[in-house]
Design a protein around this motif. Structure first.
Motif, short mmCIF file in Angstrom:
data_model
loop_
_atom_site.label_atom_id
_atom_site.label_comp_id
_atom_site.label_asym_id
_atom_site.label_seq_id
_atom_site.Cartn_x
_atom_site.Cartn_y
_atom_site.Cartn_z
N PRO A 64 0.84 -1.20 0.00
CA PRO A 64 0.00 0.00 0.00
C PRO A 64 0.87 1.24 0.00
O PRO A 64 1.89 1.30 0.68
CB PRO A 64 -0.79 -0.12 1.29
CG PRO A 64 0.01 -1.02 2.16
CD PRO A 64 0.78 -1.93 1.24
N SER A 65 0.47 2.21 -0.78
CA SER A 65 1.24 3.44 -0.89
C SER A 65 0.62 4.50 0.02
O SER A 65 -0.54 4.85 -0.10
CB SER A 65 1.22 3.92 -2.34
OG SER A 65 2.01 5.06 -2.48
N ASN A 66 1.41 4.97 0.98
CA ASN A 66 0.96 6.04 1.86
C ASN A 66 2.13 6.97 2.14
O ASN A 66 3.20 6.81 1.56
CB ASN A 66 0.35 5.47 3.14
CG ASN A 66 1.33 4.63 3.92
OD1 ASN A 66 2.52 4.93 3.98
ND2 ASN A 66 0.85 3.56 4.52
N SER A 67 1.95 7.91 3.03
CA SER A 67 3.00 8.90 3.27
C SER A 67 4.25 8.28 3.89
O SER A 67 5.33 8.84 3.78
CB SER A 67 2.48 10.01 4.17
OG SER A 67 2.11 9.49 5.42
N LYS A 68 4.11 7.12 4.53
CA LYS A 68 5.28 6.47 5.13
C LYS A 68 6.10 5.68 4.11
O LYS A 68 7.27 5.46 4.31
CB LYS A 68 4.85 5.54 6.26
CG LYS A 68 4.27 6.28 7.44
CD LYS A 68 3.84 5.33 8.53
CE LYS A 68 3.22 6.10 9.68
NZ LYS A 68 2.76 5.21 10.74
N THR A 69 5.46 5.23 3.04
CA THR A 69 6.14 4.38 2.06
C THR A 69 6.35 5.07 0.72
O THR A 69 6.79 4.43 -0.23
CB THR A 69 5.34 3.09 1.81
OG1 THR A 69 4.05 3.43 1.34
CG2 THR A 69 5.24 2.26 3.07
N SER A 70 6.04 6.36 0.64
CA SER A 70 6.23 7.08 -0.61
C SER A 70 6.44 8.56 -0.29
O SER A 70 6.53 8.95 0.86
CB SER A 70 5.02 6.91 -1.52
OG SER A 70 3.91 7.62 -1.00
N SER A 71 6.48 9.36 -1.33
CA SER A 71 6.66 10.80 -1.13
C SER A 71 5.32 11.53 -1.03
O SER A 71 5.28 12.76 -1.10
CB SER A 71 7.49 11.37 -2.28
OG SER A 71 6.83 11.15 -3.50
N LEU A 112 -5.51 7.66 3.59
CA LEU A 112 -6.87 7.33 3.96
C LEU A 112 -6.83 6.59 5.28
O LEU A 112 -6.03 5.68 5.47
CB LEU A 112 -7.53 6.45 2.89
CG LEU A 112 -7.68 7.07 1.51
CD1 LEU A 112 -8.24 6.04 0.54
CD2 LEU A 112 -8.59 8.28 1.58
N ILE A 113 -7.69 6.98 6.21
CA ILE A 113 -7.75 6.29 7.49
C ILE A 113 -8.55 5.02 7.31
O ILE A 113 -9.69 5.04 6.83
CB ILE A 113 -8.37 7.17 8.58
CG1 ILE A 113 -7.50 8.39 8.80
CG2 ILE A 113 -8.55 6.39 9.87
CD1 ILE A 113 -8.04 9.35 9.83
N GLN A 114 -7.95 3.89 7.67
CA GLN A 114 -8.63 2.61 7.54
C GLN A 114 -9.42 2.34 8.82
O GLN A 114 -9.16 2.92 9.87
CB GLN A 114 -7.62 1.50 7.29
CG GLN A 114 -6.88 1.70 5.98
CD GLN A 114 -5.81 0.64 5.76
OE1 GLN A 114 -5.57 -0.20 6.61
NE2 GLN A 114 -5.18 0.69 4.61
N LYS A 115 -10.37 1.41 8.74
CA LYS A 115 -11.24 1.12 9.87
C LYS A 115 -10.45 0.71 11.10
O LYS A 115 -10.74 1.14 12.21
CB LYS A 115 -12.23 0.02 9.50
CG LYS A 115 -13.29 0.47 8.53
CD LYS A 115 -14.27 -0.64 8.24
CE LYS A 115 -15.31 -0.16 7.23
NZ LYS A 115 -16.29 -1.19 6.94
#
Length: 84
Positions: free
Chosen positions: A49-56, A63-66
């Motif tokens: 999954p691409s998010n701010s921790k694994t990408s720029s 997106l906040i997950q459940k």
């Protein structure tokens, strides 16, 4: 020369002694291995999954997950209860 020994790092002295056919075989074997590894890297990139921790990407794009929402709610409830 076995396939296993072809895939090992070859020293310059050994490479100088190999025939043209042996060198071609090594290059083609390495090319196949590189292609397989490139495919594997692409598959892994797609699965991650691409998010701010694994990408720029900026954190605001996450997106906040459940499960994350439930953890945040639980921590707020325990903080607000007296005697905790």
């Amino acid at each position: 020369m076995s396939e296993k020994s072809e895939l090992l790092a070859l020293k310059r002295e050994i490479v100088d002694q190999l025939s043209r056919e042996e060198l071609i075989k090594i290059v083609l074997t390495q090319q196949k291995l590189i292609e397989k590894l490139q495919e594997e890297v692409e598959k892994l990139k797609e699965r991650q999954p691409s998010n701010s921790k694994t990408s720029s990407k900026p954190p605001s794009s996450d997106l906040i997950q459940k499960s994350e929402t439930a953890q945040v709610d639980n921590s707020k409830e325990s903080e607000s209860q007296p005697g905790s």
